[in-house]
Motif scaffolding. Structure first.
Motif, PDB file in Angstrom:
ATOM      1  N   GLU A   1      26.168  28.784   2.219  1.00  0.00           N
ATOM      2  CA  GLU A   1      26.293  30.214   2.498  1.00  0.00           C
ATOM      3  C   GLU A   1      26.957  30.885   1.305  1.00  0.00           C
ATOM      4  O   GLU A   1      27.827  30.303   0.657  1.00  0.00           O
ATOM      5  CB  GLU A   1      27.128  30.430   3.761  1.00  0.00           C
ATOM      6  N   PHE A   2      26.534  32.112   1.004  1.00  0.00           N
ATOM      7  CA  PHE A   2      27.074  32.885  -0.118  1.00  0.00           C
ATOM      8  C   PHE A   2      27.087  34.353   0.275  1.00  0.00           C
ATOM      9  O   PHE A   2      26.142  34.853   0.875  1.00  0.00           O
ATOM     10  CB  PHE A   2      26.190  32.711  -1.357  1.00  0.00           C
ATOM     11  N   ASN A   3      28.153  35.026  -0.072  1.00  0.00           N
ATOM     12  CA  ASN A   3      28.209  36.478   0.024  1.00  0.00           C
ATOM     13  C   ASN A   3      29.375  36.926  -0.842  1.00  0.00           C
ATOM     14  O   ASN A   3      30.190  36.121  -1.275  1.00  0.00           O
ATOM     15  CB  ASN A   3      28.390  36.960   1.466  1.00  0.00           C
ATOM     16  N   GLY A   4      29.436  38.194  -1.109  1.00  0.00           N
ATOM     17  CA  GLY A   4      30.517  38.677  -1.940  1.00  0.00           C
ATOM     18  C   GLY A   4      30.768  40.150  -1.761  1.00  0.00           C
ATOM     19  O   GLY A   4      29.996  40.858  -1.124  1.00  0.00           O
ATOM     20  N   GLU A   5      31.859  40.566  -2.340  1.00  0.00           N
ATOM     21  CA  GLU A   5      32.225  41.967  -2.378  1.00  0.00           C
ATOM     22  C   GLU A   5      32.232  42.386  -3.839  1.00  0.00           C
ATOM     23  O   GLU A   5      31.789  41.637  -4.700  1.00  0.00           O
ATOM     24  CB  GLU A   5      33.568  42.169  -1.681  1.00  0.00           C
ATOM     25  N   ASN A   6      32.740  43.574  -4.122  1.00  0.00           N
ATOM     26  CA  ASN A   6      32.659  44.054  -5.498  1.00  0.00           C
ATOM     27  C   ASN A   6      33.648  43.380  -6.447  1.00  0.00           C
ATOM     28  O   ASN A   6      33.577  43.579  -7.647  1.00  0.00           O
ATOM     29  CB  ASN A   6      32.822  45.572  -5.542  1.00  0.00           C
ATOM     30  N   ASN A   7      34.544  42.538  -5.924  1.00  0.00           N
ATOM     31  CA  ASN A   7      35.489  41.876  -6.816  1.00  0.00           C
ATOM     32  C   ASN A   7      35.702  40.383  -6.522  1.00  0.00           C
ATOM     33  O   ASN A   7      36.559  39.758  -7.135  1.00  0.00           O
ATOM     34  CB  ASN A   7      36.839  42.598  -6.811  1.00  0.00           C
TER      35      ASN A   7
END
Length: 121
Positions: free
Chosen positions: A34-40
């Protein structure tokens, strides 16, 4: 995490970073589940064999993806600062030994990804 937690990543950056990290995991005989992210920062759920040192895997994930993003996205170059690094040296790694994987996946999926508004349900 980006250096000084500056807001750097767009959805386009995260899509490419995910592909790069998936390839790196394959080189380590690991699976990017699983992968996800925010702006930082980004969140990963990785299944890897016990012969792989966590620090070595994380250093490769951060270092290689940072170098490739710099080459492919000139708009990121100003964010590399004096140390010529996009990412901070810190990271958190935890074992999911007894936790249900669906709970961890759900947490990662619900991050506020840039360009996608609020968290997904």
């Amino acid at each position: 995490m980006t250096k000084f937690r500056h807001k750097v990543f767009t959805d386009q950056h995260l899509v490419r970073r995910q592909a790069i990290m998936r390839d790196i995991c394959a080189d380590f005989e690991a699976e990017l589940v699983e992968f996800n992210g925010e702006n930082n920062h980004v969140h990963l759920l990785v299944n890897f064999p016990p012969k792989v040192a966590v620090a070595r895997l994380v250093n490769s994930l951060k270092g290689v993806s940072s170098r490739r993003l710099r080459q492919e996205f000139p708009d990121l170059v100003p964010h590399y600062y004096q140390a010529n690094k996009l990412c901070s040296g810190s990271y958190f790694a935890g074992s999911a030994g007894g936790a249900p994987l669906n709970v961890i996946k759900q947490y990662i999926e619900q991050q506020n990804r840039p360009g996608q508004g609020t968290a997904r349900a």
